[in-house]
Design a protein around this motif. Structure first.
Motif, mmCIF file in Angstrom:
data_model
loop_
_atom_site.group_PDB
_atom_site.id
_atom_site.type_symbol
_atom_site.label_atom_id
_atom_site.label_comp_id
_atom_site.label_asym_id
_atom_site.label_seq_id
_atom_site.Cartn_x
_atom_site.Cartn_y
_atom_site.Cartn_z
ATOM 1 N N ARG A 356 6.159 1.693 3.261
ATOM 2 C CA ARG A 356 6.055 0.509 3.967
ATOM 3 C C ARG A 356 6.184 -0.617 3.291
ATOM 4 O O ARG A 356 6.900 -1.622 3.399
ATOM 5 C CB ARG A 356 4.806 0.616 4.894
ATOM 6 N N LEU A 357 5.560 -0.643 2.017
ATOM 7 C CA LEU A 357 5.722 -1.903 1.258
ATOM 8 C C LEU A 357 6.937 -1.799 0.562
ATOM 9 O O LEU A 357 7.392 -2.865 0.309
ATOM 10 C CB LEU A 357 4.472 -1.682 -0.096
ATOM 11 N N LEU A 359 9.761 -1.045 1.994
ATOM 12 C CA LEU A 359 10.490 -1.649 3.121
ATOM 13 C C LEU A 359 10.519 -3.078 3.177
ATOM 14 O O LEU A 359 11.443 -3.869 3.230
ATOM 15 C CB LEU A 359 10.268 -0.767 4.543
ATOM 16 N N ASP A 360 9.163 -3.452 3.424
ATOM 17 C CA ASP A 360 9.138 -4.741 3.348
ATOM 18 C C ASP A 360 9.315 -5.972 2.080
ATOM 19 O O ASP A 360 10.040 -6.958 2.354
ATOM 20 C CB ASP A 360 7.409 -5.185 3.513
ATOM 21 N N ALA A 361 9.339 -5.269 1.036
ATOM 22 C CA ALA A 361 9.740 -5.990 -0.110
ATOM 23 C C ALA A 361 11.183 -6.015 -0.251
ATOM 24 O O ALA A 361 11.839 -6.944 -0.627
ATOM 25 C CB ALA A 361 9.343 -5.283 -1.523
ATOM 26 N N THR A 363 13.277 -6.008 2.231
ATOM 27 C CA THR A 363 13.695 -7.093 3.516
ATOM 28 C C THR A 363 13.476 -8.270 2.910
ATOM 29 O O THR A 363 14.414 -9.171 3.093
ATOM 30 C CB THR A 363 12.921 -6.582 4.539
ATOM 31 N N ASP A 364 12.541 -8.591 2.211
ATOM 32 C CA ASP A 364 12.302 -10.015 1.742
ATOM 33 C C ASP A 364 13.041 -10.387 0.678
ATOM 34 O O ASP A 364 13.764 -11.300 0.515
ATOM 35 C CB ASP A 364 10.715 -10.313 1.064
ATOM 36 N N HIS A 390 -2.371 -5.370 -1.468
ATOM 37 C CA HIS A 390 -1.976 -6.687 -1.844
ATOM 38 C C HIS A 390 -1.195 -6.617 -3.282
ATOM 39 O O HIS A 390 -0.256 -7.321 -3.554
ATOM 40 C CB HIS A 390 -2.965 -7.700 -1.939
ATOM 41 N N GLN A 393 1.638 -4.595 -3.613
ATOM 42 C CA GLN A 393 2.888 -5.438 -3.195
ATOM 43 C C GLN A 393 3.418 -6.536 -4.095
ATOM 44 O O GLN A 393 4.584 -6.707 -4.202
ATOM 45 C CB GLN A 393 2.596 -6.211 -1.656
ATOM 46 N N ALA A 397 7.232 -7.108 -5.702
ATOM 47 C CA ALA A 397 7.970 -8.351 -5.267
ATOM 48 C C ALA A 397 8.229 -8.741 -6.773
ATOM 49 O O ALA A 397 9.465 -9.548 -6.972
ATOM 50 C CB ALA A 397 6.879 -9.452 -4.743
#
Length: 508
Positions: A356-357, A359-361, A363-364, A390, A393, A397
């Motif tokens: 999930r991390l 996918l979110d990273a 996307t950002d 955190h 993530q 990032a």
């Protein structure tokens, strides 16, 4: 097989690797050479002495026996008894030692030859080969002893004298007693010297080992010191060697090594104290700067929201103040995070869905860098690790931001995630790969150090971070008990993060 073995043979004997073995080997070799010299000298001297005694016996024996071979029973006289000739009518054996050899030569030809009967040769007559006759004919008639080997009798010490009738009379005694005595000496000397070498080798090895005990302690201590991580943190050096006599060479080496360890320990202690002061200063400064930086940013944003007319120059200055204060706030937060990680502050230990991390990273990252091609390679099942969501993530990032900022538009960035089976579970492997120009070779060794930038000539106003992103990645991953590595060349750069199996203890 034998050919290959011969090809590998270098012609040099292997030497012992340790100093103790070399000293012991040297002692044994020197003793062996001394024993060999003594043994050879004793054998040569004994052989010469016994040969000299044999020559004396030849002089005392004289030519009586070979003369009696010419005259039959001559020398016996009227009073000669059959027993005086040992039952033989061809020579007078009275007062002759057993196995005494006699021969008469006329004009270089042997006319008579016989031997006094003995246990080894019970007969009186002796058979001479052509070689034996040639050797006897070559003897000088000077009365000196010469060693000759006769085919039927073996080794003999022979002496020749000129006779009264122009003939040559030869007398000889066997050298077997001399050879047997010398051989016995060789056996006794070999046994004694062998036992002496064995005793000296064992005793010498124990003595050398006892003498080199301080040096062995120095080597063991040096090995333990070489295995210590001396780069950072508090280091506890092993105890000093001690106990060596400083008047000897080994003792001086041990004492010098102890003094060196003392200086190294002092330097490491001072270095650790300096690191602690610097870490504390960075943490305190970062903490204290957060409030004024946030205040400056807030005032700048408030001024930009003023409804009244603002000159363009002032508005531009306020925008730059807000942007730079925001960037400074991020830098302060990063420095404070590094200081806390260096101090060993514990992170959260909860199950984290790393899929999930990712996918979110990604996307950002697509939103921040639309000019790049972002792809993912994820397993069908979610990958879960234990850690701080955190901070993990933040690792993702920073890695994606690094790929976006240091590669041109159009670069393909691939994020892959996999759980590899391991002895203790499944090691999680995260890779961020791009086909950009690569990391410059000169900064690769220190790419995870703080304030490392791809372009060191770039100023703060040219945009980008402060060079703390990858150092935060390394610190966070290390706090989770994992590791991060870089493999870079033009057209292929890969950052690989390895995290321990779920539930494993992290290294703080």
């Amino acid at each position: 097989m034998s050919g290959r073995c011969r090809a590998r043979w270098s012609g040099r004997l292997p030497l012992p690797r340790t100093l103790r073995a070399r000293l012991t080997l040297g002692l044994v070799v020197l003793l062996a050479l001394s024993c060999a010299a003594v043994g050879v000298a004793a054998v040569v001297e004994l052989n010469g002495f016994l040969t000299g005694r044999l020559d004396q016996q030849l002089q005392q024996t004289g030519t009586g026996f070979p003369q009696s071979l010419e005259h039959g029973t001559a020398g016996g006289g009227r009073n000669t008894k059959p027993s005086d000739h040992d039952g033989d009518e061809h020579g007078d054996t009275r007062r002759q030692a057993a196995a005494t050899f006699g021969a008469r030569l006329v004009a270089g030809r042997i006319t008579n030859a016989a031997v006094v009967p003995s246990a080894a040769h019970p007969g009186f007559a002796v058979t001479l080969t052509a070689a034996d006759r040639a050797a006897l004919a070559a003897l000088p008639a000077d009365g000196a002893g010469h060693t000759v080997r006769l085919s039927e009798l073996g080794g003999y010490r022979l002496a020749a004298w000129p006779g009264r009738d122009g003939d040559v009379l030869v007398t000889g005694l066997p050298t077997e007693p001399v050879r047997a005595t010398v051989h016995r000496l060789e056996l006794v000397a070999g046994g004694v010297f062998g036992l002496a070498l064995l005793t000296a080798g064992v005793t010498g090895a124990l003595w050398v080992r006892w003498s080199l005990r301080p040096l062995s302690r120095v080597a063991a201590t040096a090995t333990r010191v070489s295995e210590l991580p001396l780069a950072s943190g508090e280091v506890a050096l092993p105890p000093r060697t001690g106990g060596a006599d400083p008047r000897g060479e080994v003792g001086r080496v041990a004492a010098a090594f102890d003094r060196m360890l003392h200086h190294v320990e002092d330097a490491l202690t001072k270095r650790h104290a300096s690191e602690e002061r610097l870490r504390s200063f960075a943490a305190d400064a970062s903490h204290e700067l957060r409030t004024p930086v946030a205040s400056v940013r807030g005032h700048a944003e408030l001024a930009l929201l003023h409804p009244g007319p603002v000159p363009p120059e002032v508005a531009r200055a306020l925008e730059r103040i807000a942007a730079e204060s925001a960037r400074m706030g991020e830098m302060v937060d990063e420095m404070l995070l590094l200081a806390r990680l260096d101090a060993g502050r514990p992170l959260e230990r909860r199950p984290v869905d790393l899929t999930r991390l990712v996918l979110d990273a990604v996307t950002d990252a697509r939103a921040a860098g639309p000019g790049h091609h972002w792809t993912m390679e994820l397993p069908e099942e979610p990958v879960t690790v234990t850690g701080d969501a955190h901070r993990l993530q933040q690792v993702l990032a920073n890695l994606l931001a690094n790929a976006r900022l240091h590669t041109p538009a159009g670069t393909e960035v691939t994020v892959s995630l996999a759980a590899l089976p391991d002895a203790g579970g499944a090691t999680t492997v995260l890779r961020v790969h791009d086909d950009g120009p690569g990391v410059p070779e000169e900064i690769r060794p220190g790419v995870f150090e703080r304030f490392t930038r791809a372009d060191r000539r770039r100023t703060d106003s040219s945009g980008g971070g402060a060079g703390l992103g990858l150092s935060i990645v390394a610190a966070v991953v290390r706090a989770h008990g994992g590791s991060v590595t870089l493999d870079s060349r033009p057209g292929a750069t890969t950052f690989t993060v390895r995290l321990p199996p779920e539930g494993a203890d992290a290294e703080t």
